[in-house]
Design an enzyme around this catalytic site. Structure first.
Site, PDB file in Angstrom:
ATOM      1  N   GLU A   1      49.610  34.414  39.406  1.00 20.29           N
ATOM      2  CA  GLU A   1      50.717  35.356  39.580  1.00 20.29           C
ATOM      3  C   GLU A   1      51.224  35.742  38.204  1.00 20.29           C
ATOM      4  O   GLU A   1      51.267  34.906  37.296  1.00 20.29           O
ATOM      5  CB  GLU A   1      51.891  34.739  40.356  1.00 20.29           C
ATOM      6  CG  GLU A   1      51.680  34.632  41.846  1.00 20.29           C
ATOM      7  CD  GLU A   1      51.362  33.206  42.246  1.00 20.29           C
ATOM      8  OE1 GLU A   1      51.565  32.308  41.420  1.00 20.29           O
ATOM      9  OE2 GLU A   1      50.887  33.001  43.376  1.00 20.29           O
TER      10      GLU A   1
ATOM     11  N   TYR B   1      44.498  39.558  31.614  1.00 18.54           N
ATOM     12  CA  TYR B   1      43.822  39.120  32.835  1.00 18.54           C
ATOM     13  C   TYR B   1      42.843  40.175  33.354  1.00 18.54           C
ATOM     14  O   TYR B   1      41.754  39.844  33.819  1.00 18.54           O
ATOM     15  CB  TYR B   1      44.857  38.761  33.915  1.00 18.54           C
ATOM     16  CG  TYR B   1      45.745  37.597  33.529  1.00 18.54           C
ATOM     17  CD1 TYR B   1      45.209  36.439  32.968  1.00 18.54           C
ATOM     18  CD2 TYR B   1      47.126  37.643  33.727  1.00 18.54           C
ATOM     19  CE1 TYR B   1      46.017  35.365  32.609  1.00 18.54           C
ATOM     20  CE2 TYR B   1      47.939  36.568  33.375  1.00 18.54           C
ATOM     21  CZ  TYR B   1      47.378  35.437  32.815  1.00 18.54           C
ATOM     22  OH  TYR B   1      48.178  34.378  32.467  1.00 18.54           O
TER      23      TYR B   1
END
Ligand SMILES: CC(C)(COP(=O)(O)OP(=O)(O)OC[C@H]1O[C@@H](n2cnc3c(N)ncnc32)[C@H](O)[C@@H]1OP(=O)(O)O)[C@@H](O)C(=O)NCCC(=O)NCCS
Length: 170
Positions: A118, A130
């Site tokens: 998250e 990411y």
């Protein structure tokens, strides 16, 4: 010589906890506490991996990253990226990617099939990190970080097929 040549990665130890908490307090709006980092080390080693980045010249901790492994039927099926952080003065040198690569290699080596995490929807540097590593957004958790702070849930499927061979080494 690359800018990160003087930085080495190694496994976290209990001696790193204070430096990790100090760095976290600088980079995060809702920082993990000293006890939370210390608690990670009391988890069974089979269920987690934490790495730190150390400036080889000053011996200063300049980054860290950690993952928790999700077990099913006695084997690791997924990894959940817990946290990644780099000293603001050393950001943009590739250290975040090196830490993430190390965590991903560890997860791959232990047989994890997928990774999740998250991240704050407004955290552009982390989102870019990411995404570049192969994670894709799959949904939003409203208010995950408190009122008005949503989390983007990201997944990396087929971890075993990801080529980490060419990634920078420790
Ligand atoms: C996210 C963080 C760990 C990235 O660390 P870093 O060492 O600066 O990242 P790197 O230098 O390895 O960059 C890796 C990639 O991330 C992206 N990136 C990093 N910083 C960026 C920025 N400020 N803006 C846009 N993209 C960025 C780039 O795509 C980069 O790849 P590229 O160099 O091939 O273009 C760092 O910004 C940080 O510590 N942030 C505060 C803590 C945090 O929010 N952690 C995430 C918790 S979920």
């Amino acid at each position: 010589m690359s800018p990160t040549a003087a930085v080495t990665l190694r496994d976290m130890t209990s001696d790193d906890v204070a430096s990790m908490a100090a760095l976290e307090a600088v980079v995060s709006p809702r920082p993990w506490s000293h006890d939370l980092f210390a608690g990670e080390l009391s988890m069974p080693a089979a269920e987690r991996h934490w790495a730190v980045a150390i400036d080889a010249t000053t011996n200063e901790l300049v980054g860290f990253g950690g993952i928790m492994f999700v077990m099913a039927d006695g084997r690791i099926v997924e990894g959940h990226i817990m946290n990644v952080a780099v000293n603001p003065e050393r950001q943009g040198e590739g250290l975040g990617r090196r830490l993430l690569d190390r965590i991903m290699r560890e997860a791959q080596g232990r047989g994890a099939e997928a990774l999740t995490l998250e991240v704050r929807v407004a955290n552009q540097p982390a989102l870019a990190l990411y995404r570049r590593a192969g994670f894709a957004p799959v949904g939003v958790r409203s208010g995950y970080y408190g009122q008005g702070e949503d989390a983007l849930v990201m997944w990396l499927h087929d971890l075993q097929d990801v080529d980490l061979e060419g990634a920078s080494h420790d």
